[in-house]
Motif scaffolding. Structure first.
Motif, PDB file in Angstrom:
ATOM      1  N   UNK A   1       0.824  -1.193   0.000  1.00  0.00           N
ATOM      2  CA  UNK A   1       0.000   0.000   0.000  1.00  0.00           C
ATOM      3  C   UNK A   1       0.871   1.260   0.000  1.00  0.00           C
ATOM      4  N   UNK A   2       1.910   1.246   0.822  1.00  0.00           N
ATOM      5  CA  UNK A   2       2.774   2.426   0.887  1.00  0.00           C
ATOM      6  C   UNK A   2       3.454   2.693  -0.444  1.00  0.00           C
ATOM      7  N   UNK A   3       3.888   1.659  -1.109  1.00  0.00           N
ATOM      8  CA  UNK A   3       4.555   1.850  -2.398  1.00  0.00           C
ATOM      9  C   UNK A   3       3.607   2.520  -3.387  1.00  0.00           C
ATOM     10  N   UNK A   4       2.364   2.076  -3.411  1.00  0.00           N
ATOM     11  CA  UNK A   4       1.381   2.695  -4.305  1.00  0.00           C
ATOM     12  C   UNK A   4       1.172   4.162  -3.933  1.00  0.00           C
ATOM     13  N   UNK A   5       1.164   4.438  -2.633  1.00  0.00           N
ATOM     14  CA  UNK A   5       1.009   5.816  -2.165  1.00  0.00           C
ATOM     15  C   UNK A   5       2.168   6.674  -2.662  1.00  0.00           C
ATOM     16  N   UNK A   6       3.398   6.159  -2.513  1.00  0.00           N
ATOM     17  CA  UNK A   6       4.576   6.903  -2.973  1.00  0.00           C
ATOM     18  C   UNK A   6       4.544   7.145  -4.476  1.00  0.00           C
ATOM     19  N   UNK A   7       3.949   6.213  -5.199  1.00  0.00           N
ATOM     20  CA  UNK A   7       3.831   6.344  -6.652  1.00  0.00           C
ATOM     21  C   UNK A   7       2.661   7.235  -7.061  1.00  0.00           C
ATOM     22  N   UNK A   8       1.884   7.700  -6.097  1.00  0.00           N
ATOM     23  CA  UNK A   8       0.737   8.548  -6.393  1.00  0.00           C
ATOM     24  C   UNK A   8      -0.495   7.776  -6.838  1.00  0.00           C
ATOM     25  N   UNK A   9      -0.472   6.497  -6.645  1.00  0.00           N
ATOM     26  CA  UNK A   9      -1.601   5.635  -7.029  1.00  0.00           C
ATOM     27  C   UNK A   9      -2.504   5.461  -5.808  1.00  0.00           C
ATOM     28  N   UNK A  10      -3.194   6.547  -5.464  1.00  0.00           N
ATOM     29  CA  UNK A  10      -3.912   6.609  -4.200  1.00  0.00           C
ATOM     30  C   UNK A  10      -5.104   5.662  -4.138  1.00  0.00           C
ATOM     31  N   UNK A  11      -5.776   5.446  -5.247  1.00  0.00           N
ATOM     32  CA  UNK A  11      -6.890   4.497  -5.251  1.00  0.00           C
ATOM     33  C   UNK A  11      -6.440   3.096  -4.890  1.00  0.00           C
ATOM     34  N   UNK A  12      -5.343   2.677  -5.493  1.00  0.00           N
ATOM     35  CA  UNK A  12      -4.791   1.355  -5.183  1.00  0.00           C
ATOM     36  C   UNK A  12      -4.272   1.309  -3.759  1.00  0.00           C
ATOM     37  N   UNK A  13      -3.628   2.383  -3.333  1.00  0.00           N
ATOM     38  CA  UNK A  13      -3.117   2.454  -1.970  1.00  0.00           C
ATOM     39  C   UNK A  13      -4.254   2.317  -0.968  1.00  0.00           C
ATOM     40  N   UNK A  14      -5.360   3.018  -1.239  1.00  0.00           N
ATOM     41  CA  UNK A  14      -6.510   2.942  -0.341  1.00  0.00           C
ATOM     42  C   UNK A  14      -7.039   1.509  -0.259  1.00  0.00           C
ATOM     43  N   UNK A  15      -7.201   0.886  -1.399  1.00  0.00           N
ATOM     44  CA  UNK A  15      -7.733  -0.476  -1.428  1.00  0.00           C
ATOM     45  C   UNK A  15      -6.827  -1.438  -0.657  1.00  0.00           C
ATOM     46  N   UNK A  16      -5.539  -1.360  -0.897  1.00  0.00           N
ATOM     47  CA  UNK A  16      -4.600  -2.240  -0.208  1.00  0.00           C
ATOM     48  C   UNK A  16      -4.540  -1.935   1.289  1.00  0.00           C
ATOM     49  N   UNK A  17      -4.618  -0.664   1.643  1.00  0.00           N
ATOM     50  CA  UNK A  17      -4.612  -0.293   3.061  1.00  0.00           C
ATOM     51  C   UNK A  17      -5.862  -0.809   3.765  1.00  0.00           C
ATOM     52  N   UNK A  18      -6.995  -0.719   3.095  1.00  0.00           N
ATOM     53  CA  UNK A  18      -8.229  -1.248   3.681  1.00  0.00           C
ATOM     54  C   UNK A  18      -8.115  -2.758   3.898  1.00  0.00           C
ATOM     55  N   UNK A  19      -7.503  -3.452   2.950  1.00  0.00           N
ATOM     56  CA  UNK A  19      -7.301  -4.896   3.102  1.00  0.00           C
ATOM     57  C   UNK A  19      -6.356  -5.192   4.259  1.00  0.00           C
ATOM     58  N   UNK A  20      -5.308  -4.386   4.389  1.00  0.00           N
ATOM     59  CA  UNK A  20      -4.335  -4.591   5.472  1.00  0.00           C
ATOM     60  C   UNK A  20      -4.987  -4.378   6.838  1.00  0.00           C
ATOM     61  N   UNK A  21      -5.813  -3.351   6.953  1.00  0.00           N
ATOM     62  CA  UNK A  21      -6.505  -3.093   8.218  1.00  0.00           C
ATOM     63  C   UNK A  21      -7.456  -4.240   8.532  1.00  0.00           C
ATOM     64  N   UNK A  22      -8.202  -4.690   7.546  1.00  0.00           N
ATOM     65  CA  UNK A  22      -9.141  -5.796   7.762  1.00  0.00           C
ATOM     66  C   UNK A  22      -8.410  -7.056   8.219  1.00  0.00           C
ATOM     67  N   UNK A  23      -7.294  -7.355   7.582  1.00  0.00           N
ATOM     68  CA  UNK A  23      -6.509  -8.522   7.975  1.00  0.00           C
ATOM     69  C   UNK A  23      -5.958  -8.357   9.392  1.00  0.00           C
ATOM     70  N   UNK A  24      -5.434  -7.189   9.696  1.00  0.00           N
ATOM     71  CA  UNK A  24      -4.894  -6.929  11.034  1.00  0.00           C
ATOM     72  C   UNK A  24      -5.981  -7.040  12.096  1.00  0.00           C
ATOM     73  N   UNK A  25      -7.182  -6.563  11.772  1.00  0.00           N
ATOM     74  CA  UNK A  25      -8.284  -6.652  12.736  1.00  0.00           C
ATOM     75  C   UNK A  25      -8.668  -8.103  13.009  1.00  0.00           C
ATOM     76  N   UNK A  26      -8.546  -8.956  12.000  1.00  0.00           N
ATOM     77  CA  UNK A  26      -8.893 -10.368  12.183  1.00  0.00           C
ATOM     78  C   UNK A  26      -7.822 -11.153  12.916  1.00  0.00           C
TER      79      UNK A  26
END
Length: 85
Positions: A1-26
């Motif tokens: 997610x961070x790599x996508x953020x650094x690349x300015x690909x914020x939509x992808x970064x958001x999606x991956x970050x949401x997945x990471x949070x969901x996984x961490x919560x589980x």
């Protein structure tokens, strides 16, 4: 997610970050440092795409959990306080 953020690909970064949070919560306890970091990255991405209220809510949640994990006067907690500034 961070790599996508650094690349300015914020939509992808958001999606991956949401997945990471969901996984961490589980899989991790509420105040686990990796979970807190995932929340912080998602909050930053939300802020960058203009979703300010959800971002602020996540930042406040992460701060509360950081205070539980590290204590109110810990340097790591300070970074979560700073994110709300």
């Amino acid at each position: 997610a961070q790599q996508r953020w650094f690349e300015g690909r914020l939509g992808e970064s958001r999606q991956l970050s949401e997945q990471a949070v969901a996984l961490a919560e589980r899989t991790l306890r509420a105040s686990h440092p990796v979970r807190l970091e995932a929340i912080r990255y998602l909050a930053a991405t939300l802020s960058d795409v203009g979703d300010l209220q959800p971002s602020r809510t996540l930042k406040a949640q992460a701060l509360t959990l950081a205070e539980q994990e590290f204590g109110a006067d810990h340097e790591e907690t300070a970074s979560y306080v700073n994110s709300l500034a």
